[in-house]
Scaffold this active site. Structure first.
Site, PDB file in Angstrom:
ATOM      1  N   GLU A 283       0.837  -1.202   0.000  1.00 54.73           N
ATOM      2  CA  GLU A 283       0.000   0.000   0.000  1.00 54.73           C
ATOM      3  C   GLU A 283       0.876   1.260   0.000  1.00 54.73           C
ATOM      4  O   GLU A 283       0.580   2.252  -0.668  1.00 54.73           O
ATOM      5  CB  GLU A 283      -0.904  -0.020   1.236  1.00 54.73           C
ATOM      6  CG  GLU A 283      -2.216   0.698   1.041  1.00 54.73           C
ATOM      7  CD  GLU A 283      -3.201   0.353   2.163  1.00 54.73           C
ATOM      8  OE1 GLU A 283      -4.054  -0.499   1.933  1.00 54.73           O
ATOM      9  OE2 GLU A 283      -3.088   0.934   3.254  1.00 54.73           O
ATOM     10  N   GLU A 286       2.204   1.885  -3.388  1.00 53.59           N
ATOM     11  CA  GLU A 286       1.145   2.456  -4.230  1.00 53.59           C
ATOM     12  C   GLU A 286       0.966   3.949  -3.934  1.00 53.59           C
ATOM     13  O   GLU A 286       0.845   4.759  -4.853  1.00 53.59           O
ATOM     14  CB  GLU A 286      -0.170   1.735  -3.874  1.00 53.59           C
ATOM     15  CG  GLU A 286      -0.830   1.023  -5.020  1.00 53.59           C
ATOM     16  CD  GLU A 286      -2.158   0.431  -4.573  1.00 53.59           C
ATOM     17  OE1 GLU A 286      -2.246  -0.123  -3.458  1.00 53.59           O
ATOM     18  OE2 GLU A 286      -3.117   0.523  -5.351  1.00 53.59           O
ATOM     19  N   CYS A 309      -8.106  -2.205   3.891  1.00 57.68           N
ATOM     20  CA  CYS A 309      -7.935  -3.371   4.776  1.00 57.68           C
ATOM     21  C   CYS A 309      -9.236  -3.825   5.395  1.00 57.68           C
ATOM     22  O   CYS A 309      -9.312  -4.934   5.905  1.00 57.68           O
ATOM     23  CB  CYS A 309      -7.029  -3.066   5.963  1.00 57.68           C
ATOM     24  SG  CYS A 309      -5.770  -1.934   5.673  1.00 57.68           S
ATOM     25  N   SER A 329      -6.770   1.864  -2.648  1.00 56.12           N
ATOM     26  CA  SER A 329      -5.611   1.003  -2.884  1.00 56.12           C
ATOM     27  C   SER A 329      -6.123  -0.362  -3.339  1.00 56.12           C
ATOM     28  O   SER A 329      -7.174  -0.825  -2.885  1.00 56.12           O
ATOM     29  CB  SER A 329      -4.842   0.856  -1.568  1.00 56.12           C
ATOM     30  OG  SER A 329      -4.009  -0.273  -1.626  1.00 56.12           O
ATOM     31  N   LYS A 368     -14.951 -10.311   8.034  1.00 57.94           N
ATOM     32  CA  LYS A 368     -13.864 -11.174   7.540  1.00 57.94           C
ATOM     33  C   LYS A 368     -14.384 -12.542   7.125  1.00 57.94           C
ATOM     34  O   LYS A 368     -13.789 -13.212   6.292  1.00 57.94           O
ATOM     35  CB  LYS A 368     -12.783 -11.342   8.612  1.00 57.94           C
ATOM     36  CG  LYS A 368     -12.042 -10.068   8.932  1.00 57.94           C
ATOM     37  CD  LYS A 368     -11.021  -9.718   7.885  1.00 57.94           C
ATOM     38  CE  LYS A 368     -10.329  -8.402   8.202  1.00 57.94           C
ATOM     39  NZ  LYS A 368      -9.525  -7.909   7.086  1.00 57.94           N
ATOM     40  N   GLU A 371     -15.472 -11.841   3.742  1.00 59.00           N
ATOM     41  CA  GLU A 371     -14.326 -11.545   2.876  1.00 59.00           C
ATOM     42  C   GLU A 371     -13.638 -12.829   2.409  1.00 59.00           C
ATOM     43  O   GLU A 371     -13.297 -12.972   1.237  1.00 59.00           O
ATOM     44  CB  GLU A 371     -13.321 -10.663   3.622  1.00 59.00           C
ATOM     45  CG  GLU A 371     -12.140 -10.235   2.759  1.00 59.00           C
ATOM     46  CD  GLU A 371     -11.078  -9.479   3.541  1.00 59.00           C
ATOM     47  OE1 GLU A 371     -10.691  -9.928   4.639  1.00 59.00           O
ATOM     48  OE2 GLU A 371     -10.626  -8.431   3.055  1.00 59.00           O
ATOM     49  N   GLU A 376     -12.743 -13.673  -5.550  1.00 60.46           N
ATOM     50  CA  GLU A 376     -11.403 -13.207  -5.947  1.00 60.46           C
ATOM     51  C   GLU A 376     -10.312 -13.841  -5.099  1.00 60.46           C
ATOM     52  O   GLU A 376      -9.145 -13.824  -5.485  1.00 60.46           O
ATOM     53  CB  GLU A 376     -11.249 -11.690  -5.762  1.00 60.46           C
ATOM     54  CG  GLU A 376     -12.336 -10.815  -6.291  1.00 60.46           C
ATOM     55  CD  GLU A 376     -13.454 -10.627  -5.287  1.00 60.46           C
ATOM     56  OE1 GLU A 376     -14.388 -11.460  -5.299  1.00 60.46           O
ATOM     57  OE2 GLU A 376     -13.427  -9.673  -4.514  1.00 60.46           O
ATOM     58  N   CYS A 513     -10.611  -1.681  14.547  1.00 61.01           N
ATOM     59  CA  CYS A 513     -10.927  -3.099  14.775  1.00 61.01           C
ATOM     60  C   CYS A 513     -11.052  -3.448  16.259  1.00 61.01           C
ATOM     61  O   CYS A 513     -11.705  -4.437  16.599  1.00 61.01           O
ATOM     62  CB  CYS A 513      -9.863  -3.988  14.153  1.00 61.01           C
ATOM     63  SG  CYS A 513      -9.711  -3.752  12.383  1.00 61.01           S
TER      64      CYS A 513
HETATM   65 FE1  SF4 Z   1     -13.446  -3.253   9.479  1.00 62.50          FE
HETATM   66 FE2  SF4 Z   1     -14.600  -3.535  11.885  1.00 62.50          FE
HETATM   67 FE3  SF4 Z   1     -13.702  -5.663  10.555  1.00 62.50          FE
HETATM   68 FE4  SF4 Z   1     -11.967  -3.948  11.594  1.00 62.50          FE
HETATM   69  S1  SF4 Z   1     -13.391  -5.216  12.748  1.00 62.50           S
HETATM   70  S2  SF4 Z   1     -11.851  -4.846   9.555  1.00 62.50           S
HETATM   71  S3  SF4 Z   1     -13.016  -1.992  11.330  1.00 62.50           S
HETATM   72  S4  SF4 Z   1     -15.382  -4.333   9.908  1.00 62.50           S
END
Ligand code: SF4
Length: 585
Positions: A283, A286, A309, A329, A368, A371, A376, A513
């Protein structure tokens, strides 16, 4: 003004609610729908549950204390027989339309409705005889399960989703007995504007909103002798996991967490922080390339660069800013960079086939889970990260495994993917990603040693903040936002020309987070969130290396495998692309 509560006289400021005044004389009135999200500066007080009712002299009806303001000379009784009777009746009515599966409910033991039933001594539910319960379809997305049979219409989720995050996935629909909090047009969550940040789950008082539990699949993989199971732990987890074992917020339990994961049976215990250092390399490169193009007069360069992120933030901009998909990014999140390197470089080093290597991540985050399911991030259908457990799920697994967490000695992460710098640790706090990038970008841009390591101007809890850092004569303007409502304000400000910035960090959760939707429940408590942030800054300060580009294992990874930041191989494994998802909106 003066009033009397339970025969105690008290002076309160104008605008004080009866609930808060009672607290000042040591009386905590039970409540269900009310929630003070002080870290967000927002109160949820629809006064819909009627659990917090009190008797006020001279008034015919009982009043909800959370929404009733004190007046001069008021006399309040918080626990008269009439109040107790009404509260119990309201609670019984709520319970009569609630599933009775407490023994196996994911919220059992942490459920506010269950706690109320215990506190108020409910032993039978008179109104249940012959009554039919409303039943709703269960809605399961990759991250969140909605079970509206358990919804008590407190509307906390709606406040967080709409007012704080401005996502607009959940709102009250229908009326009377058909009333429910749901996505519009009875959509499933995954077809709605939901970003999977999980903040609704974090405030739900019952089991109506819970996370998709990956634990059984992880345990099955651990029991399979043909699989090598490795685990990565995100920075924010170590600052909150101890709370699940009675430790104060902000207790760092990095060593105990590693020891527990080893005892559970993971073959290698690694650190997502390693991949956070890698993220900064990509990053940061970039950012510098865009700044150099800007200084050379390239008018097509996309600035400010946006961090990428946070998967909830990625979902948010894919849905709300489809015209800006080339601005963020392209660097993958640390979780996904870790998975891609583990299933290529590490798999080769330890001689394990990709399909026999299971990558588990421990995350403060529910997004996550979504994700790691994105197409991808798969190779021939095999995901780079197989399962993502939340901090809460890890705590539960440690308890299930009968591990005395508090008594564990500290252990160390495995090499090579367990080594990290202080810059990576602070990824878990709002402003941390951009501070880590600044430490590296300064040195690469100026060619000089960065004497300043702590950039206090980038830290804090304000929802939107900006700062400038002097890159040896070139001012770099930085913006930071946490929570998606603030992200919207900042981005709309950039579009309207109110901000002129080179780089913006955005995190979806309060405080970053550390306040994630998968952490031990903090209920918007600012002190808890700040204590977790401070724990990360302490760990950063104690690290021998504090700049990502100084991590010797990252240098080795580039030398042996990736070549250099932004190389074709690095692009293939560590970068991604974004999609127009505005139709979800
Ligand atoms: Fe985003 Fe919240 Fe997950 Fe951290 S805990 S990556 S701020 S959604």
């Amino acid at each position: 003004m003066q009033l009397t509560i339970d025969n105690k006289r008290i002076d309160v400021a104008v605008g004080t609610t009866v609930y808060d005044a009672a607290k000042q004389v040591g009386v905590t009135i039970p409540r269900l729908c009310y929630l003070n999200l002080e870290a967000l500066g927002i109160e949820n007080k629809p006064a819909s549950c009627r659990i917090c009712v009190v008797e006020i002299e001279g008034r015919r009806n009982l009043a909800p204390s959370c929404a009733t303001l004190c007046t001069e000379g008021m006399t309040v009784k918080t626990s008269s027989p009439r109040v107790l009777n009404a509260r119990k009746t309201v609670l019984e009515l709520l319970l009569s339309d609630h599933p009775k599966d407490c023994l196996i409910c994911p919220k059992s033991g942490r459920c506010e409705l269950q706690n109320l039933a215990i506190r108020m001594g409910v032993r039978e539910i008179h109104s249940i005889e012959n009554a039919e319960m409303s039943t709703y379809r269960k809605d399961q997305s990759p991250s969140i399960i909605r079970n509206m049979d358990k919804c008590v219409l407190c509307r906390r989720c709606e406040t967080v989703c709409n007012t704080v995050q401005t996502v607009g996935a959940l709102s009250g629909v229908n009326r009377g007995f058909m009333a429910v909090v749901a996505p519009a047009f009875e959509q499933d969550l995954q077809d709605s504007p939901c970003t999977f940040c999980g903040q609704c789950v974090a405030v739900c008082p019952t089991g109506a909103l819970t996370e998709v539990d990956h634990t059984p699949r992880v345990v099955r993989a651990l029991a399979d002798p043909t699989k090598t199971v490795i685990v990565q732990t995100a920075p924010a987890v170590r600052a909150a996991l101890g709370e699940a074992f009675g430790m104060p917020a902000g207790t760092l339990v990095t060593g105990k967490m590693v020891a527990a994961l080893r005892q559970i049976g993971f073959d290698y215990v690694f650190d997502t922080d390693f991949a956070a250092d890698l993220t900064i390399m990509e990053e940061g490169a970039e950012l510098l390339s865009r700044i150099h193009r800007m200084l050379e007069g390239d008018s097509n360069v996309k600035l400010p660069i946006l961090t990428s992120c946070c998967p909830a933030w990625v979902n948010f901009f894919e849905q709300n800013y489809p015209d800006m998909l080339d601005v963020p990014s392209t660097a993958r999140s640390p979780q996904q960079m870790f998975g891609a390197i583990a299933k290529t470089y590490l798999a080769d080093r330890i001689g394990v086939r990709r399909d026999n290597l299971i990558v588990v991540s421990i995350m403060p985050c529910l997004a996550k889970k979504y994700e790691c399911r994105r197409d991808e991030f798969k190779v021939d259908g095999n995901p780079d990260v197989d399962y993502a457990l939340s901090t809460r799920e890890l705590a539960q697994l440690i308890k299930e495994a009968n591990i005395d967490f508090n008594a564990l000695p500290d252990d160390n992460f495995d090499a090579p993917m367990g080594e990290s710098t202080g810059a990576a640790v602070i990824f878990g706090a709002t402003g941390g990603v951009i501070e880590a990038a600044t430490r590296t970008a300064y040195e690469l841009f100026t060619g000089k040693k960065c004497r300043q390591i702590d950039f206090h101007e980038l830290r804090g809890m304000e929802g939107v903040r900006t700062a400038s850092v002097d890159f040896d004569g070139t001012p770099i303007h930085i913006g930071i936002a946490h929570q998606l409502g603030n992200a919207r304000k900042l981005l709309d400000g950039v579009r309207a020309g109110r901000y002129h910035l080179h780089a913006i960090e955005i995190m979806a959760c309060p405080g970053g987070c550390v306040g994630g939707g998968g952490q031990p429940l903090h209920m918007g408590n600012a002190q808890i969130i700040c204590a977790r942030q401070q724990a990360l800054y302490r760990e950063d300060a104690q690290k021998p290396l504090r700049k990502s580009h100084e991590n010797p294992y990252i240098q080795q990874l580039y030398n042996e495998f990736l070549g250099r930041p932004l190389s074709p191989k690095a692009h293939h494994l560590l970068h991604t692309r974004y999609f127009d998802k505005s139709t979800n909106n």
